[in-house]
Design an enzyme around this catalytic site. Structure first.
Site, PDB file in Angstrom:
ATOM      1  N   HIS A  69       0.803  88.263  24.879  1.00  0.00           N
ATOM      2  CA  HIS A  69       2.146  87.698  24.856  1.00  0.00           C
ATOM      3  C   HIS A  69       2.185  86.273  25.415  1.00  0.00           C
ATOM      4  O   HIS A  69       3.175  85.564  25.229  1.00  0.00           O
ATOM      5  CB  HIS A  69       3.111  88.598  25.644  1.00  0.00           C
ATOM      6  CG  HIS A  69       4.499  88.635  25.065  1.00  0.00           C
ATOM      7  ND1 HIS A  69       5.075  87.545  24.456  1.00  0.00           N
ATOM      8  CD2 HIS A  69       5.404  89.640  24.982  1.00  0.00           C
ATOM      9  CE1 HIS A  69       6.297  87.867  24.043  1.00  0.00           C
ATOM     10  NE2 HIS A  69       6.502  89.141  24.338  1.00  0.00           N
ATOM     11  N   ARG A  70       1.137  85.855  26.100  1.00  0.00           N
ATOM     12  CA  ARG A  70       1.091  84.478  26.596  1.00  0.00           C
ATOM     13  C   ARG A  70       0.918  83.490  25.447  1.00  0.00           C
ATOM     14  O   ARG A  70       1.251  82.305  25.579  1.00  0.00           O
ATOM     15  CB  ARG A  70      -0.065  84.305  27.589  1.00  0.00           C
ATOM     16  CG  ARG A  70       0.050  85.162  28.841  1.00  0.00           C
ATOM     17  CD  ARG A  70      -1.211  85.080  29.691  1.00  0.00           C
ATOM     18  NE  ARG A  70      -2.394  85.544  28.959  1.00  0.00           N
ATOM     19  CZ  ARG A  70      -3.616  85.609  29.496  1.00  0.00           C
ATOM     20  NH1 ARG A  70      -3.799  85.216  30.759  1.00  0.00           N
ATOM     21  NH2 ARG A  70      -4.637  86.044  28.795  1.00  0.00           N
TER      22      ARG A  70
END
Length: 449
Positions: A422-423
């Site tokens: 998700h980064r």
């Protein structure tokens, strides 16, 4: 002048090596370039070669023993040369070369779904070494590592003494080394033994499907338990897993794709001849590679202080071996035809199981794929290989009753699950990538334009 034999970094990610077998005994004459021993790295079995001429005066690492990169493994010297000072200092590893900058480190992952690494040129991946080679010394520190590529040793069949040439010839001719009588030093199998065995007749064929999956480990059933030391491959798997599932904020996207047109295309290609025959996995690998070329935001690596978006697609594919998972890399997979991907993936998988991969063949992936469909697994989630942004897990394909245009029909379907960092990837970004992948898979002629 004495030559120190160091435990060399024989692969880009090697930190320690297990000395599988000495091929030279103490007192044997040695020439520069001759193979001294076979060493298990974190990925394969490699050859440790002599860097000087003389006599192997001392072996300082026992067979089966693990030692860190830079440790003194032996000493080559003249028969009458005093080596007491060198042997006395054997406990101190040689100083390693300076580590490369973080963005250039090959971070090759090994875990449930595959391995990954920051891509680098073939020349870099072949030549990078974290320890000096064997260096001629009178005293003082070793010289820096050369830029030459390490030699890959074919995996020995069991613990049989055999020369690299003999192993290669045996592999080419389908011979089982267990059935060959060695006539070399200490019963070592050499070229003439292979030629004699080949002339005597072919070896018994292997059972069908024997190479399709790793065999179950032989675990003794005596007593309450049995402890087995970790192999180097299993150590790196554990290390890389700890760097992935804990620190990386991961979410998962699952899509079910229709393979009906893929099956039709495969049937038509098969009719053209065996050279056009491809598997469902080959088609999916091609489709994933093409989708990545259209979505560079997914074909990315997290490097701590920056995100690297790759313009080339190097696809890693997880291969299960008896010792653990390794992920060979199909370079520029988006630019290759499905028939090329099919041939290359089969050859890489075969070489991976035989532990014959060269370092540049298992490093440099920008994205990885894991397929457990052949084991009847409907759906699963794979663990992301840092620094990659995502990984796709492929389940089994099967006929299902579905509704199409208001009618119940039977269609061949497959489930894919993408694990996303998700980064780097937001939910909508991952969903758009899977939309593109769906369009390519359900309209496979787009892959052969």
């Amino acid at each position: 002048m004495a030559t120190k034999v160091f435990m060399e970094a024989l692969s880009p990610t090697m930190e320690e090596g297990r000395l599988v077998k000495w091929l030279k005994n103490e007192g044997d004459a040695v020439k520069s370039g001759e193979t001294l021993a076979e060493v298990e790295t974190d990925k394969a079995i490699m050859e440790l070669v002599a860097r000087g001429d003389g006599v192997l005066r001392k072996r300082l690492i026992a067979e089966g023993e693990t030692a860190p990169v830079g440790a003194l493994a032996g000493v080559i010297a003249a028969a009458d040369e005093n080596i007491d000072a060198l042997v006395a200092g054997a406990g101190t590893p040689a100083p390693a070369a300076a580590a490369p900058a973080p963005e250039k480190v090959v971070a090759n992952a090994q875990e449930t779904a595959g391995a990954s690494s920051v891509p680098k040129s073939v020349e870099e991946s072949q030549g990078e070494s974290s320890t000096p080679p064997q260096d001629k010394v009178v005293g003082g520190p070793p010289a820096p590592a050369p830029s030459g590529a390490p030699q890959t040793a074919p995996a020995a069949q069991g613990d049989i003494r055999s020369s690299p040439l003999a192993r290669r010839l045996a592999s080419e001719r389908g011979l089982d080394l267990h059935a060959v009588q060695g006539s070399g030093p200490n019963g070592r199998i050499i070229k003439r033994d292979i030629e004699a065995a080949a002339a005597a007749g072919p070896a018994a064929p292997k059972a069908a499907g024997a190479a399709s999956a790793p065999s179950a480990p032989a675990i003794p059933r005596d007593g309450d338990f049995h402890d087995e030391p970790l192999t180097n491959i299993r150590k790196i798997i554990a290390k890389r897993l700890g760097e992935s599932i804990g620190p990386i904020p991961t979410f998962y996207l699952t899509a079910e794709l229709d393979l009906s047109r893929v099956m039709e295309m495969r049937g038509a290609m098969k009719e053209l001849g065996d050279e056009f025959k491809v598997s469902v996995n080959d088609v999916l690998l091609k489709a994933i590679a093409v989708a990545l070329s259209q979505h560079p935001e997914v074909n990315a690596h997290w490097l701590g202080d920056k995100i690297r978006y790759h313009n080339r697609v190097h696809l890693g594919m997880a291969v299960a071996t008896d010792d653990g998972l390794i992920v060979p890399v199909i370079w520029d997979a988006d630019k290759k035809r499905m028939s090329e991907i099919s041939r290359e993936s089969k050859e890489l998988a075969k070489r991976a199981r035989e532990r014959k991969l060269r370092p540049e063949e298992f490093t440099g992936s920008t994205f990885s794929v894991s397929n457990l469909g052949m084991f009847g697994i409907d759906q699963f989630t794979a663990i992301i290989n840092p620094p990659e942004a995502a990984i796709i897990a492929i389940g089994t394909s099967e006929d299902k009753l579905v509704v199409v245009n208001g009618e119940a029909v039977v269609r061949n379907r497959v489930r894919l699950t993408m694990s996303c960092d998700h980064r780097i990837i937001d939910g909508a970004v991952g969903a758009k990538f899977l939309q593109t992948l769906r369009r390519l898979v359900e309209n496979p002629l787009m892959l052969v334009y």
